[in-house]
Design a protein around this motif. Structure first.
Motif, mmCIF file in Angstrom:
data_model
loop_
_atom_site.group_PDB
_atom_site.id
_atom_site.type_symbol
_atom_site.label_atom_id
_atom_site.label_comp_id
_atom_site.label_asym_id
_atom_site.label_seq_id
_atom_site.Cartn_x
_atom_site.Cartn_y
_atom_site.Cartn_z
ATOM 1 N N GLU A 69 -9.044 -20.680 -12.629
ATOM 2 C CA GLU A 69 -8.984 -19.498 -13.591
ATOM 3 C C GLU A 69 -10.131 -18.001 -13.216
ATOM 4 O O GLU A 69 -11.521 -18.779 -13.471
ATOM 5 N N ILE A 70 -9.705 -17.003 -12.637
ATOM 6 C CA ILE A 70 -11.487 -16.467 -12.660
ATOM 7 C C ILE A 70 -11.750 -15.453 -13.599
ATOM 8 O O ILE A 70 -11.388 -15.081 -14.673
ATOM 9 N N LEU A 71 -13.012 -15.754 -13.356
ATOM 10 C CA LEU A 71 -13.935 -15.484 -14.458
ATOM 11 C C LEU A 71 -14.813 -14.286 -14.440
ATOM 12 O O LEU A 71 -15.470 -13.313 -15.081
ATOM 13 N N TYR A 72 -14.978 -13.822 -13.273
ATOM 14 C CA TYR A 72 -15.477 -12.672 -12.564
ATOM 15 C C TYR A 72 -15.087 -12.241 -11.402
ATOM 16 O O TYR A 72 -14.959 -12.982 -10.638
ATOM 17 N N TRP A 73 -14.817 -10.603 -11.467
ATOM 18 C CA TRP A 73 -14.615 -9.956 -10.241
ATOM 19 C C TRP A 73 -14.834 -8.510 -9.575
ATOM 20 O O TRP A 73 -14.948 -7.705 -10.647
ATOM 21 N N ASN A 74 -15.658 -8.705 -8.293
ATOM 22 C CA ASN A 74 -16.627 -7.694 -8.618
ATOM 23 C C ASN A 74 -15.239 -6.461 -7.754
ATOM 24 O O ASN A 74 -14.451 -6.388 -7.479
ATOM 25 N N GLN A 75 -16.404 -5.640 -7.831
ATOM 26 C CA GLN A 75 -15.653 -4.229 -6.992
ATOM 27 C C GLN A 75 -15.271 -4.467 -5.513
ATOM 28 O O GLN A 75 -14.212 -3.338 -4.446
ATOM 29 N N GLY A 76 -16.063 -4.887 -4.704
ATOM 30 C CA GLY A 76 -16.123 -5.407 -3.567
ATOM 31 C C GLY A 76 -14.740 -5.926 -3.579
ATOM 32 O O GLY A 76 -13.924 -5.885 -2.763
ATOM 33 N N ALA A 77 -14.920 -7.423 -4.781
ATOM 34 C CA ALA A 77 -12.853 -7.703 -4.433
ATOM 35 C C ALA A 77 -11.765 -6.644 -4.665
ATOM 36 O O ALA A 77 -10.829 -7.418 -4.056
ATOM 37 N N GLU A 78 -12.217 -5.984 -5.287
ATOM 38 C CA GLU A 78 -11.357 -5.631 -6.394
ATOM 39 C C GLU A 78 -10.703 -4.386 -4.412
ATOM 40 O O GLU A 78 -9.551 -4.377 -4.403
ATOM 41 N N ARG A 79 -11.715 -4.105 -3.564
ATOM 42 C CA ARG A 79 -11.494 -2.734 -2.836
ATOM 43 C C ARG A 79 -10.719 -3.964 -1.094
ATOM 44 O O ARG A 79 -9.864 -3.429 -0.514
ATOM 45 N N MET A 80 -11.358 -5.433 -2.073
ATOM 46 C CA MET A 80 -10.544 -6.582 -0.346
ATOM 47 C C MET A 80 -9.273 -6.708 -0.721
ATOM 48 O O MET A 80 -8.615 -6.958 -0.001
ATOM 49 N N HIS A 81 -9.014 -6.953 -1.815
ATOM 50 C CA HIS A 81 -8.114 -7.562 -2.774
ATOM 51 C C HIS A 81 -6.927 -7.039 -3.070
ATOM 52 O O HIS A 81 -5.792 -7.355 -3.953
ATOM 53 N N GLY A 82 -7.381 -5.502 -3.910
ATOM 54 C CA GLY A 82 -6.167 -4.665 -4.559
ATOM 55 C C GLY A 82 -6.255 -5.214 -5.435
ATOM 56 O O GLY A 82 -5.555 -4.012 -6.567
ATOM 57 N N TRP A 83 -6.606 -6.163 -6.641
ATOM 58 C CA TRP A 83 -6.085 -6.361 -7.384
ATOM 59 C C TRP A 83 -7.654 -5.972 -8.514
ATOM 60 O O TRP A 83 -8.512 -5.607 -8.069
ATOM 61 N N THR A 84 -6.972 -5.231 -9.442
ATOM 62 C CA THR A 84 -8.525 -4.479 -10.441
ATOM 63 C C THR A 84 -8.802 -6.254 -10.786
ATOM 64 O O THR A 84 -8.360 -6.402 -11.242
ATOM 65 N N ALA A 85 -10.294 -5.544 -11.429
ATOM 66 C CA ALA A 85 -11.142 -6.724 -12.398
ATOM 67 C C ALA A 85 -10.069 -6.917 -13.537
ATOM 68 O O ALA A 85 -9.195 -8.138 -13.824
ATOM 69 N N ALA A 86 -9.159 -5.714 -14.573
ATOM 70 C CA ALA A 86 -8.811 -6.145 -15.711
ATOM 71 C C ALA A 86 -7.038 -7.029 -15.004
ATOM 72 O O ALA A 86 -6.771 -7.823 -15.268
ATOM 73 N N ALA A 87 -7.051 -6.872 -13.813
ATOM 74 C CA ALA A 87 -5.669 -7.665 -13.403
ATOM 75 C C ALA A 87 -5.735 -9.373 -13.182
ATOM 76 O O ALA A 87 -4.704 -9.454 -13.077
#
Length: 885
Positions: free
Chosen positions: A407-425
């Motif tokens: 399970e994902i515990l941390y997700w930065n803005q670079g991950a949001e931009r790259m994969h399209g999922w927001t951290a909340a999602a």
């Protein structure tokens, strides 16, 4: 009269009578194809085939025309039956008509036969059209009965119901038999005033839309969305009203439930110390609870005041609050804003302000909302934001996942931009599931980090919108205080574009290799095809036997197809040299559409959209026509069962951003030619190969695989580029970008092509070519045209022949590529002997280095092999009598 011959089955045992019948029909203007039979077995066999008309003599050995008529009807055939006899009486003729014959003709009156046939065919045509029309009406009626909504029609004058579909029966409970011919007001329009308003709107605007409550047959009240449309007769007078009623009872009940829940939430907010407020739009008065006063740090007995509340918001947030309040009161737009306030005690706070318009009697009555103190939350967010800001600066994705559950515990803005999922999602979801990682990849990562503490490699992942990306990943194991595996820190870098560029580079290398091979064999192939192209017209002219002429013409057609394949190979391999001329693409598209409409199956619908004010393309009209034709043929082949072929032309400006993202694009003005189909589409597995030469998805013998590679070669030679988009099962779109200008359209036709080639006046021509077949055929053509010909097999022979007959030779035709002494050296040597000698160069590959070098020697003309008789004679005449200025 139909274009194809009328297929007639003639049952006749007299060959003479059969010839007379055929003679009369042809004299009557009919183009007929008659199949004559006389035995029962032949008749039954022919009745299984399709015929446009059946004719039968009445008296036949062993049976009569009535037996034939019975066999004909039993077979299920639908063609008209005409009785032709010399012995039939009136009673028998009438009986045959009653049993299904279309007409009867006496043999002594065969002159009336064309008229009878014409009448029979016309009646048959009318019967078929009537049957088709009835089937269409029945189909439309069945479709309307499948509709879930109620569809009702009443006449305009008396409001009597004329149509009541199954949807209306289901919605209101009355059957069609109950309501047909009855006044519509008794069933669905009980309110006379509402009916009057509806009629006014229909006469004025032609339609009426409203949501209202109606009563079913069983007394139940339902809510419907009602749409009425006025129909007019050909004279423009109102004739009928079409109603479509959609049941919205469930939606209305849901809306009432939502309103109740909102009220309950507001009351709960008061209990939870969330302030509530309400602004009355009519009285301009505001009300707020004591919790609002507490947040503002006002005395609880302070009278609510709009101006006082607005004055507490800081200046930079006040405008947003005011604009949102105006939108809520004026346009019923709710709002949910966070803003900063300065309290009555001069303290800074953050509040959340929510407003929701309340509509009563179709107008905004008030706006209700809440006010919540979120200062503590904002301070916590700021602290967390400051801590995470450094990680968010990176363009790479940084992901921390639980070692055991993934399970994902941390997700930065670079991950949001790259994969399209927001951290909340993304938070809390398994990384392998969210990124669509393969089971093998996950097992390898876990094994390596468990053994060595880290892993690195490339992964194929999917973004939120379904795109596949390639990432360079590095995973590191994080342990807890006891040294046990706790989580995995992953750093992902998107290398998709880099991989695409690598693939394009490798593809370009492959294409360059094929191009080198194609260019090398082009000269030899064109030398082989040249004598065939030149000789076959001469053979056709000398032959009187049509069969032999057809064979020779077939050879000529095959040779020209070979020439076209060679040209396509060279176009793909080296591009083409384009003389930039203004081209009117509207005319170009019209020609392609004309060809497609004449040759494509009727199951393919062709549409053209040309935006007004199209720019003019710069290039070669014939080559651009080949581009569109190749794409249209590919679209046709992708729709074997029919579909839509759409051609779009519009202006397109390529800016720096578009050019940076599109291979081959440069900034500037382009004409966009778009060819789309609704066919089978192209799978992702092969879409990168479709422009490769000889690559084809068609069956063997159905294509060369050069169509799309030729398209790319032509477009690149024009300074343009090609994009393709496709989805399996949904179709394909090719976008061709051609540099444009504002010049006027160029003519696509040279009238000189229609003139016969001029002949010679006894001039002596030195013809130099190492191919004996080309020399022989070209010599014959030139001699027939009135020229004297001196032959040479290479450059050394040519110099000797020229030295012998220098005073006679007016012009030299020489191949560029020859053994011993090629065309370049020969031309230079001849210029030493006579600086004014005229030379026409030829080559099987006009784009190779030696041909290009020879063109720079100031030739009178240059011919690309294989050339035909007309081109040879026209070029020779131009060089002799019209030297270039």
């Amino acid at each position: 009269m139909p274009d194809a011959p009328i297929r007639i089955l003639l049952v006749e045992d007299s060959p003479t009578d059969a010839l007379l019948i055929e003679h009369e029909l042809k004299n009557g203007g009919f183009d007929v194809a008659i199949t004559c039979v006389e035995s029962e077995s032949d008749i039954r066999a022919e009745l299984l085939r399709e015929h446009d008309l059946v004719m039968a003599d009445y008296s036949l050995p062993g049976f009569t025309a009535m037996d034939v008529l019975d066999w004909f009807r039993q077979s299920g055939a639908d063609a008209p039956f005409v009785l032709v006899s010399g012995t039939i009486d009136t009673e028998t003729a009438v009986n045959s008509m009653r049993r299904g014959a279309a007409d009867y003709i006496l043999k002594r009156n065969l002159a009336a036969l064309p008229g009878a046939v014409h009448r029979a065919l016309e009646r048959q045509k009318l019967r078929r059209e009537k049957r088709i029309a009835e089937e269409k009406v029945g189909f439309l009626a069945s479709m309307l009965n499948l509709a879930q909504d109620a569809i009702i029609v009443c006449d305009f004058d008396r409001y009597q119901i004329q149509y009541w579909n199954k949807g209306a029966e289901k919605l209101y409970g009355w059957t069609a038999a109950d309501v047909m011919g009855q006044d519509i007001h008794e069933f669905i329009l009980p309110d006379k005033m509402e009916a009057c308003e509806m009629l006014k709107a229909l006469v004025r605007h032609g339609e009426w839309n409203v949501e209202a409550y109606r009563v079913r047959r069983d007394g139940e009240q339902i809510a419907v969305s009602e749409r009425a449309t006025l129909a007019r007769d050909p004279d423009g007078n109102p004739s009928a009203i079409l109603f479509i009623h959609h049941d919205i009872t469930a939606r209305k009940r849901a809306e009432e439930q939502i309103r109740y829940q909102e009220a309950l939430i507001r009351e709960t907010g008061e209990i939870a110390r969330i302030g509530s407020w309400e602004f009355n739009f009519l009285t301009r008065k505001i009300y707020w609870t004591s919790e609002v006063a507490r947040i503002f740090e006002l005395p609880t007995d302070t009278p609510p005041d709009v101006g006082l509340g607005f004055r507490l918001f800081s200046r930079e947030h006040l405008r947003r609050i005011r604009d949102a309040a105006k939108a809520a009161m004026g346009s019923a737009i709710p709002f949910d804003l966070e803003a900063e306030i300065i309290t009555a005690n001069d303290r800074q706070k953050w509040v959340r302000m929510v407003g929701h318009p309340v509509i009563e009697n179709q107008s905004i009555a008030r706006v209700r909302g809440i006010l919540q103190d979120i200062t503590a939350r904002k301070e916590n967010e700021k602290q967390l934001h400051d801590q995470a800001r450094l990680l968010d600066f990176t363009t790479d994705a940084i992901i921390v996942s639980d070692f055991t559950t993934s399970e994902i515990l941390y997700w930065n803005q670079g991950a949001e931009r790259m994969h399209g999922w927001t951290a909340a999602a993304a938070m809390g979801r398994p990384a392998c599931e969210l990124l669509s990682l393969s089971k093998d990849a996950v097992e390898e990562i876990l094994r390596e980090v468990s053994l060595h503490g880290e892993w690195s490699g490339e992964l194929r992942e999917r973004t939120k919108d379904g795109r596949e990306i390639i990432v360079s990943s590095r995973a590191t194991l994080i342990r807890d205080d006891a040294g046990l595996p706790k989580s995995i820190l992953s750093l992902h870098s998107d290398v998709t574009e880099q991989k695409v560029l690598e693939s394009q580079f490798l593809r370009a290398q492959r294409i360059e290799s094929v191009g080198t091979l194609a260019s090398g064999v082009a000269h030899d192939l064109n030398n082989i095809l040249s004598p065939i192209i030149l000789a076959t017209p001469l053979l056709v002219e000398e032959m009187s036997d049509e069969a032999r002429r057809s064979i020779v013409q077939t050879v000529q057609t095959s040779a020209r197809r070979g020439v076209e394949i060679v040209r396509q190979l060279l176009t793909f391999a080296r591009g083409v040299r384009v003389e930039r001329m203004p081209v009117n693409c509207e005319n170009l598209i019209a020609e392609i559409v004309s060809i497609a409409e004449e040759t494509f199956p009727k199951s393919i619908a062709i549409t053209v959209k040309a935006k007004p004010g199209l720019w003019t393309a710069l290039g070669d009209a014939t080559q651009l026509q080949q581009v569109l034709l190749n794409l249209a043929i590919n679209a046709r082949d992708a729709m074997p069962s029919g579909g839509s072929l759409n051609i779009l032309a519009r202006n397109f400006l390529v800016d720096d951003s578009f050019a940076s993202m599109t291979p081959g694009a440069k900034t500037g003005a382009y004409l966009l030619l778009q060819v789309s189909d609704t066919g089978t589409g192209i799978s992702k597995a092969i879409i990168d190969k479709i422009f490769d030469p000889f690559f084809s998805t068609k069956e063997v013998g159905k294509g060369t695989g050069l169509g799309l590679s030729t398209v790319v070669g032509i477009v690149k030679s024009h300074g343009g580029f090609v994009n393709v988009e496709s989805e399996p099962g949904r179709g394909t779109t090719f976008k061709v970008f051609i540099p444009a200008s504002g010049a006027e359209s160029a003519s696509l036709h040279d009238p000189e092509e229609d003139l016969p080639p001029p002949g010679g006046r006894g001039e002596t021509i030195l013809l130099v070519d190492d191919e004996p077949n080309i020399r022989g055929v070209a010599e014959l053509i030139l001699q027939q045209a009135g020229y004297q010909v001196v032959l040479a097999a290479d450059g050394t022979q040519a110099i000797a022949r020229y030295a012998e007959r220098r005073s006679e030779i007016k012009l030299v035709i020489t191949d560029a590529v020859m053994p011993f002494l090629d065309g370049i050296a020969l031309t230079r040597a001849l210029r030493i002997l006579d600086p004014d000698i005229k030379v026409i160069g030829t080559s099987g590959n006009s784009d190779d280095q030696r041909s290009a070098e020879m063109k720079g020697l100031g030739l009178a003309a240059f011919l690309t092999k294989p050339y035909d008789k007309h081109t040879l004679l026209m070029t020779l005449h131009q060089a002799l009598h019209h030297p270039p200025s």
